[in-house]
Design a protein around this motif. Structure first.
Motif, PDB file in Angstrom:
ATOM      1  N   ILE A  63       0.874  -1.172   0.000  1.00  0.00           N
ATOM      2  CA  ILE A  63       0.000   0.000   0.000  1.00  0.00           C
ATOM      3  C   ILE A  63       0.911   1.222   0.000  1.00  0.00           C
ATOM      4  CG2 ILE A  63      -1.861   1.209   1.196  1.00  0.00           C
ATOM      5  CD1 ILE A  63      -2.419  -1.538   2.632  1.00  0.00           C
ATOM      6  N   ASP A  84       1.382   1.950 -11.495  1.00  0.00           N
ATOM      7  CA  ASP A  84       2.004   1.387 -10.298  1.00  0.00           C
ATOM      8  C   ASP A  84       3.298   2.097  -9.920  1.00  0.00           C
ATOM      9  OD1 ASP A  84      -0.030  -0.420 -10.139  1.00  0.00           O
ATOM     10  OD2 ASP A  84       1.160  -2.197 -10.626  1.00  0.00           O
ATOM     11  N   HIS A 114       1.588   4.587  -7.659  1.00  0.00           N
ATOM     12  CA  HIS A 114       0.727   4.098  -6.569  1.00  0.00           C
ATOM     13  C   HIS A 114       0.515   2.603  -6.744  1.00  0.00           C
ATOM     14  CE1 HIS A 114      -2.260   4.472  -9.803  1.00  0.00           C
ATOM     15  NE2 HIS A 114      -1.850   5.718  -9.924  1.00  0.00           N
ATOM     16  N   HIS A 170      -1.605  -0.806  -5.115  1.00  0.00           N
ATOM     17  CA  HIS A 170      -2.834  -1.073  -4.372  1.00  0.00           C
ATOM     18  C   HIS A 170      -2.952  -2.545  -4.022  1.00  0.00           C
ATOM     19  CE1 HIS A 170      -4.774   2.748  -5.979  1.00  0.00           C
ATOM     20  NE2 HIS A 170      -3.718   2.583  -6.760  1.00  0.00           N
ATOM     21  N   GLN A 183      -8.908  -1.853  -8.326  1.00  0.00           N
ATOM     22  CA  GLN A 183      -8.707  -0.427  -8.556  1.00  0.00           C
ATOM     23  C   GLN A 183      -7.368  -0.081  -9.216  1.00  0.00           C
ATOM     24  OE1 GLN A 183     -11.408   2.018  -7.355  1.00  0.00           O
ATOM     25  NE2 GLN A 183     -12.136  -0.036  -7.862  1.00  0.00           N
ATOM     26  N   GLY A 184      -6.332  -0.863  -8.979  1.00  0.00           N
ATOM     27  CA  GLY A 184      -4.988  -0.467  -9.380  1.00  0.00           C
ATOM     28  C   GLY A 184      -4.807  -0.288 -10.872  1.00  0.00           C
ATOM     29  N   THR A 243      -6.899   2.595 -12.251  1.00  0.00           N
ATOM     30  CA  THR A 243      -6.387   3.917 -11.908  1.00  0.00           C
ATOM     31  C   THR A 243      -5.199   4.276 -12.794  1.00  0.00           C
ATOM     32  OG1 THR A 243      -7.152   3.607  -9.646  1.00  0.00           O
ATOM     33  CG2 THR A 243      -5.570   5.381 -10.016  1.00  0.00           C
ATOM     34  N   LEU A 264      -6.634   4.544  -3.190  1.00  0.00           N
ATOM     35  CA  LEU A 264      -5.785   3.717  -2.332  1.00  0.00           C
ATOM     36  C   LEU A 264      -6.463   3.471  -0.984  1.00  0.00           C
ATOM     37  CD1 LEU A 264      -3.004   2.376  -2.527  1.00  0.00           C
ATOM     38  CD2 LEU A 264      -2.046   4.379  -1.405  1.00  0.00           C
ATOM     39  N   SER A 319      -9.173   0.794  -1.553  1.00  0.00           N
ATOM     40  CA  SER A 319      -8.573  -0.535  -1.706  1.00  0.00           C
ATOM     41  C   SER A 319      -8.070  -1.065  -0.363  1.00  0.00           C
ATOM     42  CB  SER A 319      -7.402  -0.475  -2.695  1.00  0.00           C
ATOM     43  OG  SER A 319      -7.815  -0.060  -3.971  1.00  0.00           O
ATOM     44  N   SER A 320      -7.433  -0.186   0.409  1.00  0.00           N
ATOM     45  CA  SER A 320      -6.883  -0.594   1.703  1.00  0.00           C
ATOM     46  C   SER A 320      -7.978  -1.009   2.662  1.00  0.00           C
ATOM     47  CB  SER A 320      -6.059   0.542   2.306  1.00  0.00           C
ATOM     48  OG  SER A 320      -5.004   0.916   1.445  1.00  0.00           O
ATOM     49  N   HIS A 362      -9.197  -4.415   1.689  1.00  0.00           N
ATOM     50  CA  HIS A 362      -8.187  -5.410   2.036  1.00  0.00           C
ATOM     51  C   HIS A 362      -8.223  -5.730   3.535  1.00  0.00           C
ATOM     52  CE1 HIS A 362      -4.417  -7.594   2.143  1.00  0.00           C
ATOM     53  NE2 HIS A 362      -3.984  -6.783   3.086  1.00  0.00           N
TER      54      HIS A 362
END
Length: 469
Positions: free
Chosen positions: A257, A273, A276, A278, A284-285, A288, A323, A326-327, A330
């Motif tokens: 993260i 990436d 950022h 994720h 989402q990664g 995005t 982010l 997503s976090s 998770h």
């Protein structure tokens, strides 16, 4: 309006770099795209394309190819420890509406997403970037082939371990949870239907194995906690009647993260990436990253440094927000929350992400409506006809926006407009989708976000001057 602004080097040929290459190509900006790996990525990894990404692919002229290649997310079938099964969904399918033609997530293996984006893009495989040196009018790039290239701009789309980011000395803030790992592999097998995403819980709220059929292929994506067992042994441990016949791409995911502290350093930018990373929860990664490239491409084409500054201004807060989502998902999975697998939060579709309040979002109305400058431009149906002497185009609003140009949408407008360097369309039929009740002008940026809303044509001219070289 948008003119060639110099040579751009793109480091990384994943979905982010390939989307940027397509954006630059259609804006007439020359580029080189280099990829350190000797061949295209061949794994299913990021397999979910969100509704906003599907709109990007529509604008790029690729949507029919992706719809043919992908498929809807199947219902999950939980094989219960005590016997029997339980079917459920991550999210309920939505019906398309005039404003949202692609309301649901599309499943496409990442290798196929990259392959479709790469068609016609001259990727240089086996070529890595090793050095960056600022020059008076750009960046000198050193490649691991020994070649040096003088570029106007450089974009690091080279993944979480980005060489570009490291060369710039940009911090990658966040955390890695080494103890939170997941095995992911692509497998072929016999003895399991492809109509469901199969999961085997090991307890009330714990996970043992998942097998998701990948549309348009005869592969499944396997997910499981780390184990000393092989993929075949893992599958046999939950159901001996299922036989793994082949194992392809395999990886072990760590909960990463992180986000770059800056997305721009002079004439060098970070996207995807590289900017950022994720957790995979929520899909989402990859999405995005594609939208980073969609935002950056037309701005590079302007060659305007002030416009390029808005890339970080707009995308960094979006990345931070995504982010966070997503976090959160998770953590719910790690903690074994009862509804940890639900994916019905509308934020995940990325249609509501906006740039309100940023420098390129100007709403001059004293009382803006629900749809404002900085928002995604909604779709709406249009029919052929005429309004006085003004022709009306048939089709959809998205048909008018598609391409490398800004577009002016005029609602209930009867006055003569000055000559403008962008297409102008009178679309009063779409007034409801744009929450417009009286005369108004909506200038749509080349990335199909609303740039300027006004009652004065002079505001449109001023805005166009700002984003024109």
């Amino acid at each position: 309006m948008f003119t060639e602004s110099g040579f751009t080097v793109i480091a990384g040929a994943g979905p982010t770099g390939l989307t940027l290459a397509r954006q630059l190509g259609r804006h007439g900006v020359p580029y080189r795209i280099v990829e350190r790996s000797p061949r295209p990525f061949d794994g299913s990894r990021g397999k979910g394309l969100q509704p906003r990404t599907l709109e990007v692919l529509d604008d790029l002229g690729l949507i029919s190819r992706f719809l043919d290649a992908g498929g809807e997310y199947p219902a999950l079938r939980a094989h219960l420890p005590g016997g029997g099964t339980h079917d459920f969904r991550l999210d309920e399918p939505r019906e398309a509406t005039p404003a949202v033609p692609y309301p649901n997530m599309l499943m496409v293996p990442q290798w196929r997403t990259s392959a479709l984006l790469a068609e016609g893009v001259p990727v240089e495989f086996g070529v890595g970037l090793t050095g960056l040196t600022p020059t008076d009018d750009g960046v000198r790039v050193t490649l691991d082939t020994g070649e040096t290239v003088d570029a106007r701009y450089v974009v690091g789309a080279d993944g979480g371990g980005s060489t570009v980011r490291k060369l710039l000395g940009i911090g990658f803030e966040g955390e890695t949870h080494e103890e939170e790992r997941m095995l992911i592999a692509d497998v072929r097998l016999r003895g399991l239907d492809r109509g469901h995403w199969h999961v085997w819980p090991s307890g009330e709220r714990s996970f043992r194995l998942g097998l998701c059929p990948l549309p348009g292929t005869d592969w499944f994506q396997l997910t499981a906690p780390p184990s000393t067992m092989s993929a075949a042994e893992l599958v046999a441990s939950v159901d001996p009647s299922i036989t793994v016949t082949e194992v392809g791409w395999t990886s072990e995911f760590r909960a990463n993260i992180r986000m770059a502290s800056r997305f721009r350093a002079g004439d060098v930018f970070l996207a995807g990436d590289a900017a950022h990373v994720h957790p995979p929860a929520g899909g989402q990664g990859l999405n995005t990253g594609i939208q980073d490239a969609y935002n950056l491409g037309w701005k590079i084409a302007t060659g305007n440094s002030a416009v390029l500054d808005t890339y970080e201004e707009e995308r960094l807060p979006v990345a931070a927000s995504v982010l966070g989502v997503s976090s959160h998902l998770h953590r719910r999975h790690v903690e074994g929350a009862e509804d940890a697998m639900r994916r019905d939060d509308p934020v995940l579709r990325q249609l509501s992400l906006n740039y309100r309040g940023a420098a390129l979002a100007r709403d001059h109305r004293p009382r803006p409506g629900l749809v404002q400058a900085g928002d995604r431009a909604p779709d709406a149906p249009l029919s052929a006809g005429r309004a006085g002497d003004v022709p009306l185009s048939a089709g959809r609003v998205f048909d008018l926006l598609r391409g490398a140009h800004a577009t002016l949408l005029a609602f209930h407008w009867s006055e003569t407009l000055p000559e403008l360097p962008v297409p102008v369309h009178h679309v009063s039929e779409a007034a409801s989708a744009y929450d417009v009740t009286g005369p108004a002008l909506f200038l749509i940026r080349p990335d199909n976000y609303i740039g300027c809303v006004t009652h004065e044509p002079a505001d449109v001219l001023d805005y166009l001057k700002q984003i024109t070289p």
